[in-house]
Write a protein that holds these residues in place. Structure first.
Motif, PDB file in Angstrom:
ATOM      1  N   ILE A 238       2.177  -0.035  11.002  1.00 54.43           N
ATOM      2  CA  ILE A 238       1.705  -1.206  10.264  1.00 54.43           C
ATOM      3  C   ILE A 238       2.185  -1.076   8.821  1.00 54.43           C
ATOM      4  CG2 ILE A 238      -0.352  -2.340   9.285  1.00 54.43           C
ATOM      5  CD1 ILE A 238      -1.815  -1.738  11.888  1.00 54.43           C
ATOM      6  N   CYS A 239       2.666  -2.207   8.280  1.00 52.87           N
ATOM      7  CA  CYS A 239       3.033  -2.300   6.869  1.00 52.87           C
ATOM      8  C   CYS A 239       2.057  -3.275   6.230  1.00 52.87           C
ATOM      9  CB  CYS A 239       4.455  -2.834   6.722  1.00 52.87           C
ATOM     10  SG  CYS A 239       4.881  -3.291   5.027  1.00 52.87           S
ATOM     11  N   LEU A 240       1.395  -2.880   5.147  1.00 55.82           N
ATOM     12  CA  LEU A 240       0.486  -3.818   4.483  1.00 55.82           C
ATOM     13  C   LEU A 240       1.199  -4.549   3.352  1.00 55.82           C
ATOM     14  CD1 LEU A 240      -2.905  -1.886   4.469  1.00 55.82           C
ATOM     15  CD2 LEU A 240      -2.203  -3.804   5.933  1.00 55.82           C
ATOM     16  N   ASP A 241       0.902  -5.838   3.264  1.00 53.22           N
ATOM     17  CA  ASP A 241       1.415  -6.714   2.201  1.00 53.22           C
ATOM     18  C   ASP A 241       0.196  -7.230   1.423  1.00 53.22           C
ATOM     19  OD1 ASP A 241       2.279  -8.960   0.739  1.00 53.22           O
ATOM     20  OD2 ASP A 241       3.515  -9.803   2.304  1.00 53.22           O
ATOM     21  N   GLU A 242      -0.418  -8.328   1.903  1.00 46.98           N
ATOM     22  CA  GLU A 242      -1.516  -9.006   1.201  1.00 46.98           C
ATOM     23  C   GLU A 242      -2.635  -8.058   0.742  1.00 46.98           C
ATOM     24  OE1 GLU A 242       0.270 -10.272   3.669  1.00 46.98           O
ATOM     25  OE2 GLU A 242      -0.057 -12.410   3.985  1.00 46.98           O
ATOM     26  N   CYS A 243      -2.969  -7.052   1.554  1.00 50.92           N
ATOM     27  CA  CYS A 243      -4.100  -6.156   1.252  1.00 50.92           C
ATOM     28  C   CYS A 243      -3.911  -5.309  -0.002  1.00 50.92           C
ATOM     29  CB  CYS A 243      -4.320  -5.168   2.403  1.00 50.92           C
ATOM     30  SG  CYS A 243      -5.326  -5.808   3.747  1.00 50.92           S
ATOM     31  N   ILE A 244      -2.662  -5.057  -0.383  1.00 50.25           N
ATOM     32  CA  ILE A 244      -2.420  -4.072  -1.453  1.00 50.25           C
ATOM     33  C   ILE A 244      -2.186  -4.786  -2.781  1.00 50.25           C
ATOM     34  CG2 ILE A 244      -1.025  -2.088  -2.153  1.00 50.25           C
ATOM     35  CD1 ILE A 244      -2.575  -1.684   0.506  1.00 50.25           C
ATOM     36  N   ARG A 245      -3.238  -4.874  -3.579  1.00 45.33           N
ATOM     37  CA  ARG A 245      -3.157  -5.549  -4.879  1.00 45.33           C
ATOM     38  C   ARG A 245      -3.139  -4.564  -6.042  1.00 45.33           C
ATOM     39  NH1 ARG A 245      -6.034 -10.770  -4.956  1.00 45.33           N
ATOM     40  NH2 ARG A 245      -5.822 -11.679  -2.883  1.00 45.33           N
ATOM     41  N   THR A 246      -3.492  -3.309  -5.759  1.00 46.37           N
ATOM     42  CA  THR A 246      -3.544  -2.288  -6.813  1.00 46.37           C
ATOM     43  C   THR A 246      -3.158  -0.931  -6.208  1.00 46.37           C
ATOM     44  OG1 THR A 246      -5.827  -1.710  -6.293  1.00 46.37           O
ATOM     45  CG2 THR A 246      -5.519  -3.414  -7.971  1.00 46.37           C
ATOM     46  N   ALA A 247      -2.890   0.018  -7.098  1.00 46.57           N
ATOM     47  CA  ALA A 247      -2.606   1.387  -6.659  1.00 46.57           C
ATOM     48  C   ALA A 247      -3.837   1.976  -5.973  1.00 46.57           C
ATOM     49  CB  ALA A 247      -2.198   2.242  -7.849  1.00 46.57           C
ATOM     50  N   HIS A 248      -5.017   1.544  -6.427  1.00 47.38           N
ATOM     51  CA  HIS A 248      -6.264   2.000  -5.817  1.00 47.38           C
ATOM     52  C   HIS A 248      -6.325   1.563  -4.348  1.00 47.38           C
ATOM     53  CE1 HIS A 248     -10.473   3.139  -5.676  1.00 47.38           C
ATOM     54  NE2 HIS A 248     -10.776   1.946  -5.194  1.00 47.38           N
ATOM     55  N   HIS A 249      -5.977   0.308  -4.085  1.00 51.94           N
ATOM     56  CA  HIS A 249      -5.938  -0.157  -2.690  1.00 51.94           C
ATOM     57  C   HIS A 249      -4.924   0.637  -1.875  1.00 51.94           C
ATOM     58  CE1 HIS A 249      -7.374  -4.386  -4.071  1.00 51.94           C
ATOM     59  NE2 HIS A 249      -8.395  -3.614  -3.780  1.00 51.94           N
ATOM     60  N   ALA A 250      -3.786   0.934  -2.479  1.00 48.90           N
ATOM     61  CA  ALA A 250      -2.747   1.684  -1.758  1.00 48.90           C
ATOM     62  C   ALA A 250      -3.290   3.047  -1.359  1.00 48.90           C
ATOM     63  CB  ALA A 250      -1.501   1.831  -2.634  1.00 48.90           C
ATOM     64  N   ARG A 251      -3.971   3.710  -2.295  1.00 49.40           N
ATOM     65  CA  ARG A 251      -4.522   5.033  -1.997  1.00 49.40           C
ATOM     66  C   ARG A 251      -5.572   4.954  -0.889  1.00 49.40           C
ATOM     67  NH1 ARG A 251      -8.689   7.610  -3.396  1.00 49.40           N
ATOM     68  NH2 ARG A 251      -9.328   6.260  -5.107  1.00 49.40           N
ATOM     69  N   GLN A 252      -6.458   3.941  -0.976  1.00 50.66           N
ATOM     70  CA  GLN A 252      -7.489   3.791   0.059  1.00 50.66           C
ATOM     71  C   GLN A 252      -6.861   3.510   1.425  1.00 50.66           C
ATOM     72  OE1 GLN A 252      -9.923   0.662  -1.746  1.00 50.66           O
ATOM     73  NE2 GLN A 252     -11.533   2.180  -2.133  1.00 50.66           N
ATOM     74  N   ALA A 253      -5.885   2.606   1.462  1.00 54.02           N
ATOM     75  CA  ALA A 253      -5.254   2.240   2.740  1.00 54.02           C
ATOM     76  C   ALA A 253      -4.566   3.448   3.361  1.00 54.02           C
ATOM     77  CB  ALA A 253      -4.241   1.115   2.515  1.00 54.02           C
ATOM     78  N   ILE A 254      -3.898   4.236   2.529  1.00 53.35           N
ATOM     79  CA  ILE A 254      -3.184   5.414   3.048  1.00 53.35           C
ATOM     80  C   ILE A 254      -4.188   6.454   3.552  1.00 53.35           C
ATOM     81  CG2 ILE A 254      -1.696   7.329   2.389  1.00 53.35           C
ATOM     82  CD1 ILE A 254      -0.367   5.297   0.349  1.00 53.35           C
ATOM     83  N   GLU A 255      -5.245   6.689   2.769  1.00 54.49           N
ATOM     84  CA  GLU A 255      -6.241   7.688   3.174  1.00 54.49           C
ATOM     85  C   GLU A 255      -6.950   7.303   4.465  1.00 54.49           C
ATOM     86  OE1 GLU A 255      -8.890   8.590  -0.085  1.00 54.49           O
ATOM     87  OE2 GLU A 255      -7.263   9.559  -1.212  1.00 54.49           O
ATOM     88  N   LEU A 256      -7.170   6.001   4.656  1.00 56.62           N
ATOM     89  CA  LEU A 256      -7.843   5.537   5.870  1.00 56.62           C
ATOM     90  C   LEU A 256      -6.896   5.460   7.066  1.00 56.62           C
ATOM     91  CD1 LEU A 256     -10.009   2.664   4.378  1.00 56.62           C
ATOM     92  CD2 LEU A 256     -10.889   4.731   5.485  1.00 56.62           C
ATOM     93  N   GLY A 257      -5.601   5.589   6.829  1.00 59.17           N
ATOM     94  CA  GLY A 257      -4.631   5.441   7.920  1.00 59.17           C
ATOM     95  C   GLY A 257      -4.426   3.990   8.319  1.00 59.17           C
TER      96      GLY A 257
END
Ligand code: OSB
Ligand code: MG
Length: 372
Positions: A238-257
């Protein structure tokens, strides 16, 4: 390098697309775009607000962006002196969301600083890892599968390195099956623009047989947690687009898998400072990134090229030739793609292209000027 935001001009331009662009949330025939011009000492820097015409990709839209710029963004920054463009995002930090709008101004300030310093924008942002950037194309939903296949053939023949097609319920599994039958070995991916829910897990698992590079943003625009559950059920990354608005979101998305790849869009994250921060989070986590597009004019396109020279932009992006979108672009020369599917990165100051001022004037339908 220090500069003052002495004056700002907003340019609302309208240009028809060469071909309509359809996603799961609708069809676009013509773009309404806001260009932000920031001035200091006779030099202009330019940015583009990448919001769509309607609040369907995210909450932003051109008319809303115009209001926010006039009522909040411009008054917050006009006359301000900053040590560097990297500080500009902080000036509008109190506003929630609306990152494309705030990011259009922020990006203009980076271009301004680069021009004042006489260096290419890619150098100012710390890029330059790639002298040519790898290009893919994003192909919208068509009226029929044969039309889609014909469009894909044209882009593959032109040399584009990766094909992305848009999917939605009713235009997905069988369409991709037909495309794969015709093109067994191309780099292929699908973008759903939030059209599915967790009730579709079994349905989406059918995509695993097509060896897709990735599936982009299958679930809701703000739903990182459900994407983690879906990713556990899928072989396709999965590649996220809309969900990632900040570096914080990127870190959370990566940590959650929730994803294995991230699409970075300059506007969606609010400009270069945040785009660099998202890039750096992904680098540290071993997550590859690529540069997304929003049907930009030449200005937004040139900014995307500069952004794509950061080292972790290792997958082909959605940044492609001007002529795929416009009969005439507002920059000179137009963005061109080589037969290898690459764009050469120039050495000119700022975003590296000239503005076609006469043409720009002819497509401008609204303007507003402010000075400190
Ligand atoms: O999701 O990447 C997307 C265009 C408009 C809104 C959202 C998206 C897109 C694209 C087009 O895929 C990318 C481009 O060619 O500029
Ligand atoms: Mg997308």
């Amino acid at each position: 390098m220090e500069f003052q935001i002495e004056a700002i001009r907003l340019h609302w331009i309208e240009m028809p697309l060469v071909h309509f662009f359809e996603t799961s949330f609708g069809r676009t025939y013509s773009r309404k775009m806001i260009l932000v011009e920031v001035r200091c000492g006779g030099t202009s820097g330019w940015g583009e607000v990448t919001a769509g015409e309607h609040p369907y990709y995210n909450e932003e839209w051109t008319e809303g962006a115009w209001a926010l710029l006039n009522e909040y963004v411009v008054p917050s920054v006009l006359g301000k002196r900053v040590g560097a463009a990297a500080e500009v995002a902080g000036l509008t930090e109190g506003m929630k969301g609306h990152r494309m709008t705030r990011g259009g101004l922020e990006a203009a300030c980076w271009d301004l600083e680069a021009r004042l310093a006489g260096v290419p924008l890619w150098q100012l942002i710390g890029g330059g890892a790639h002298k040519e950037i790898a290009c893919g194309v994003s192909i919208g939903i068509q009226d029929s599968v044969p039309q889609l296949i014909e469009k894909i053939r044209r882009e593959v023949d032109a040399g584009y390195q990766r094909i992305k097609i848009k999917i939605k319920p009713g235009w997905d599994i069988e369409v991709i099956r037909a495309v794969r039958r015709e093109f067994p070995s191309i780099l292929l991916m699908a973008d759903a623009n939030s059209a599915y829910t967790l009730n579709d897990i079994e349905h989406l698992r059918q995509l695993d047989e097509f060896n897709l590079m990735m599936m982009e943003q299958p679930l809701a625009h703000d739903e990182i947690i459900d994407h983690a559950q879906l990713q556990r059920a899928l072989a396709t990354p999965i590649c996220l687009d809309e969900c990632i608005r900040t570096a914080h979101h990127a870190r959370q998305a990566i940590e959650l898998g929730a994803c294995r790849i991230i699409n970075i869009k300059l506007g969606r994250v609010g400009g270069f400072a945040e785009a660099k921060a998202v890039h750096d989070v992904c680098t540290a986590a071993g997550i590859p990134v690529w540069c997304g597009g929003m049907l930009e004019s030449g200005i937004g396109r040139a900014h995307n090229i500069a952004l794509s020279t950061l080292p972790n932009f290792i997958l082909p992006g959605d940044v492609s030739a001007s002529r795929r979108y416009w009969k005439r672009d507002i920059i000179e020369p137009w963005v061109e793609v080589s037969p290898r599917g690459t764009i050469a990165v120039g050495d000119g100051p700022g975003f590296g292209y000239n503005l076609d001022h006469d043409f720009l004037k002819s497509v401008t339908v609204r303007g507003e000027s402010f000075s400190a």
